[in-house]
Design an enzyme around this catalytic site. Structure first.
Site, PDB file in Angstrom:
ATOM      1  N   HIS A 165      61.661   2.329   3.260  1.00 41.89           N
ATOM      2  CA  HIS A 165      63.098   1.530   3.497  1.00 41.89           C
ATOM      3  C   HIS A 165      64.081   2.310   2.876  1.00 41.89           C
ATOM      4  O   HIS A 165      65.226   1.657   3.600  1.00 41.89           O
ATOM      5  CB  HIS A 165      63.465   0.031   3.093  1.00 41.89           C
ATOM      6  CG  HIS A 165      64.033  -0.078   2.210  1.00 41.89           C
ATOM      7  ND1 HIS A 165      63.453  -0.369   0.875  1.00 41.89           N
ATOM      8  CD2 HIS A 165      65.097  -0.171   1.418  1.00 41.89           C
ATOM      9  CE1 HIS A 165      64.013  -0.371  -0.430  1.00 41.89           C
ATOM     10  NE2 HIS A 165      65.370  -0.273   0.211  1.00 41.89           N
TER      11      HIS A 165
HETATM   12  C1  UD1 Z   1      69.643  -2.633   0.189  1.00 44.71           C
HETATM   13  C2  UD1 Z   1      69.607  -1.874  -1.113  1.00 44.71           C
HETATM   14  C3  UD1 Z   1      68.419  -1.949  -1.420  1.00 44.71           C
HETATM   15  C4  UD1 Z   1      67.605  -2.441  -1.216  1.00 44.71           C
HETATM   16  C5  UD1 Z   1      67.188  -3.245  -0.280  1.00 44.71           C
HETATM   17  C6  UD1 Z   1      65.459  -4.369   0.090  1.00 44.71           C
HETATM   18  C7  UD1 Z   1      71.781  -1.338  -1.069  1.00 44.71           C
HETATM   19  C8  UD1 Z   1      72.917  -0.134  -1.097  1.00 44.71           C
HETATM   20  N1  UD1 Z   1      70.461  -0.997  -0.783  1.00 44.71           N
HETATM   21  O1  UD1 Z   1      69.188  -1.762   1.565  1.00 44.71           O
HETATM   22  O2  UD1 Z   1      68.560  -1.143  -2.744  1.00 44.71           O
HETATM   23  O3  UD1 Z   1      66.143  -1.954  -2.475  1.00 44.71           O
HETATM   24  O4  UD1 Z   1      67.855  -4.195   0.230  1.00 44.71           O
HETATM   25  O5  UD1 Z   1      65.462  -4.715   0.772  1.00 44.71           O
HETATM   26  O6  UD1 Z   1      72.571  -2.277  -2.126  1.00 44.71           O
HETATM   27  N2  UD1 Z   1      68.603  -6.224   8.300  1.00 44.71           N
HETATM   28  C9  UD1 Z   1      67.898  -6.874   9.093  1.00 44.71           C
HETATM   29  N3  UD1 Z   1      68.613  -8.404   8.697  1.00 44.71           N
HETATM   30  C10 UD1 Z   1      68.423  -8.532   7.256  1.00 44.71           C
HETATM   31  C11 UD1 Z   1      69.498  -7.149   6.548  1.00 44.71           C
HETATM   32  C12 UD1 Z   1      69.302  -6.682   7.258  1.00 44.71           C
HETATM   33  O7  UD1 Z   1      67.735  -7.164  10.389  1.00 44.71           O
HETATM   34  O8  UD1 Z   1      68.522  -9.687   6.946  1.00 44.71           O
HETATM   35  C13 UD1 Z   1      68.908  -5.030   8.723  1.00 44.71           C
HETATM   36  C14 UD1 Z   1      70.404  -4.500   8.772  1.00 44.71           C
HETATM   37  O9  UD1 Z   1      71.444  -4.696  10.171  1.00 44.71           O
HETATM   38  C15 UD1 Z   1      69.641  -2.848   8.687  1.00 44.71           C
HETATM   39  C16 UD1 Z   1      69.417  -2.818   7.728  1.00 44.71           C
HETATM   40  O10 UD1 Z   1      68.621  -4.381   7.890  1.00 44.71           O
HETATM   41  O11 UD1 Z   1      70.679  -2.372   9.318  1.00 44.71           O
HETATM   42  C17 UD1 Z   1      69.229  -2.708   6.348  1.00 44.71           C
HETATM   43  O12 UD1 Z   1      69.919  -3.892   5.496  1.00 44.71           O
HETATM   44  P1  UD1 Z   1      71.132  -2.937   4.320  1.00 44.71           P
HETATM   45  O13 UD1 Z   1      71.080  -3.695   3.804  1.00 44.71           O
HETATM   46  O14 UD1 Z   1      71.623  -1.654   5.112  1.00 44.71           O
HETATM   47  O15 UD1 Z   1      70.096  -2.035   2.667  1.00 44.71           O
HETATM   48  P2  UD1 Z   1      68.903  -2.158   2.669  1.00 44.71           P
HETATM   49  O16 UD1 Z   1      67.893  -0.649   3.665  1.00 44.71           O
HETATM   50  O17 UD1 Z   1      67.957  -3.391   3.133  1.00 44.71           O
END
Ligand code: UD1
Length: 386
Positions: free
Chosen positions: A224
């Protein structure tokens, strides 16, 4: 004594679960030293599978407050969290704010707490990858710089803090709180039947599991990090390697993160990822399901720091798809199960073949003993009690 702790994203939940349980046990045993605990969820992760299921499965009480920040750019997540969290602090006035890990909320809530002149405690302090291109490293550096109490998971982290000039009286070596959760949930995970688990979590509903044999070795993968999934030049060769080298030798189980789904679709790689019969895509898994698959996996491929740590305890050979790690204690040279392979496919292939031919054994770094939360609560119930 009033503690306020913050959770935001998936890797935070397994760190807060043992803390809430240990506070409850402390309050029963020491009513004269009662600790009030307020739990704030910033809402960075909001799906049932990324958030809610962990609260249920790990017996974490409902958050007292949910800031509902959701997705966004890093600046949006941090900015919106700070605005909402400042209001919470003004209303509840805790004695301490406790943050865990290195996600965006860790940074946002640390800065806000310090500006409100509230004591700040960081669980998982002192981890350093030295790689400032990772958002998590920036979050760690700022949080540790501001913290009044820095709770470290291993001795290397304590040394990192000393090198940065953090005074000795702020550092406490308490162990790895995530391993408390692993140890508390091992038995429940062991009882899960793997084929039923896969059937219940298939991402492609009609995918057949004909080729899967739970008695044979399988590979387990998670991916991820932006450095692996946001760059087409990296993702294409990686996916080719997975669907040829790995999938020709063994079944690859891939519980897939929403960020990876989004990028595979954006780069037109979705068909390639989903059409190979030996690559089984799964929804993001519940805690016990992931632990169950990790227990029997022949090999793990991951860019997650938490899984690197769990592989160390379980003895699952782990190829860490990164060029650096903030968790060196999990690496083979420190007795752990993990090796850094970055995202160069030639290097990954060499280590993949080498690892399949060798055996990793479980190893337990000092104080990764399942009692870290108790040590933390003991600090707040005595030395830091107000
Ligand atoms: C975040 C953390 C990372 C951690 C990871 C675990 C930061 C900088 N990064 O990264 O350290 O290892 O979480 O998962 O805080 N999304 C969904 N559903 C959700 C949550 C997110 O669909 O419940 C999608 C969002 O719309 C986005 C993507 O997932 O497009 C990434 O989510 P984001 O919270 O930005 O960062 P992670 O890559 O999950």
């Amino acid at each position: 004594m009033k503690l306020l702790s913050v959770v935001a994203a998936r890797p935070n939940f397994m760190k807060i679960a043992p803390l809430t349980a240990a506070i409850s046990r402390h309050n029963v045993a020491n009513p004269d030293r009662f600790i009030e605990h307020i739990l704030v969820h910033t809402g960075q992760h909001y799906d049932i599978r990324m958030s809610e299921s962990f609260f249920k499965d790990l017996n974490i009480p409902e958050p007292d407050i949910n800031l509902e920040i959701g997705s966004g750019t890093h600046a949006e997540q941090v900015g919106l969290t700070m605005i909402a969290f400042e209001k919470v602090l003004k209303e509840h006035k805790p004695d301490w704010v406790i943050v865990v890990g290195d996600v965006n909320a860790t940074l946002a809530c640390s800065v806000t707490a310090k500006k409100e002149k509230i004591n700040l405690c960081h669980i998982e302090a002192g981890l350093r990858s030295g790689d400032l291109s990772m958002p998590e490293e920036i979050n760690r550096l700022v949080t540790d710089r501001l913290s009044d109490l820095l709770l470290t998971p291993d001795r290397i982290s304590g040394d990192n803090l000393r090198k940065e000039g953090v005074p000795e009286d702020k550092i406490r070596f308490v162990g790895n709180i995530m391993i408390d959760t692993l140890e508390a949930n091992r038995d429940k995970a062991s009882a899960i039947e793997i084929r039923a688990l896969l059937e219940a979590n298939l991402l492609i509903q009609n995918q057949k599991l004909n080729g899967f044999d739970a008695k044979k070795s399988y590979a387990l993968m998670t991916l991820h990090r932006p450095s692996n999934v946001d760059d087409r030049e990296v993702l294409v060769p990686l996916l080719k390697f997975l669907t040829t080298d790995v999938a020709s030798k063994m079944t690859l189980l891939w519980p897939i993160h929403p960020r990876a789904v989004k990028m595979l679709k954006e780069f037109d790689l979705w068909e390639m990822a989903t059409k190979h019969p030996n690559v089984i895509l799964l929804e993001p898994l519940r805690y016990h399901d992931m632990l169950r698959l990790n227990m029997d996996a022949g090999i793990m491929l991951t860019d997650s720091g938490g899984l690197q740590e769990e592989c160390c305890i379980l003895g699952t050979p782990c190829l860490t798809l990164r060029w650096n790690t903030e968790r060196p204690v999990t690496l083979r040279e420190h007795g752990g199960a993990s090796v850094l392979v970055g995202n160069n496919v030639d290097r990954i292939r060499t280590e993949f073949n080498h690892t399949l031919a060798s055996q990793a054994l479980p190893s337990r770094p000092e104080l990764w003993d399942g009692h870290t939360a108790e040590r933390i609560v003991e600090l707040f119930g005595s030395e830091f009690y107000k």
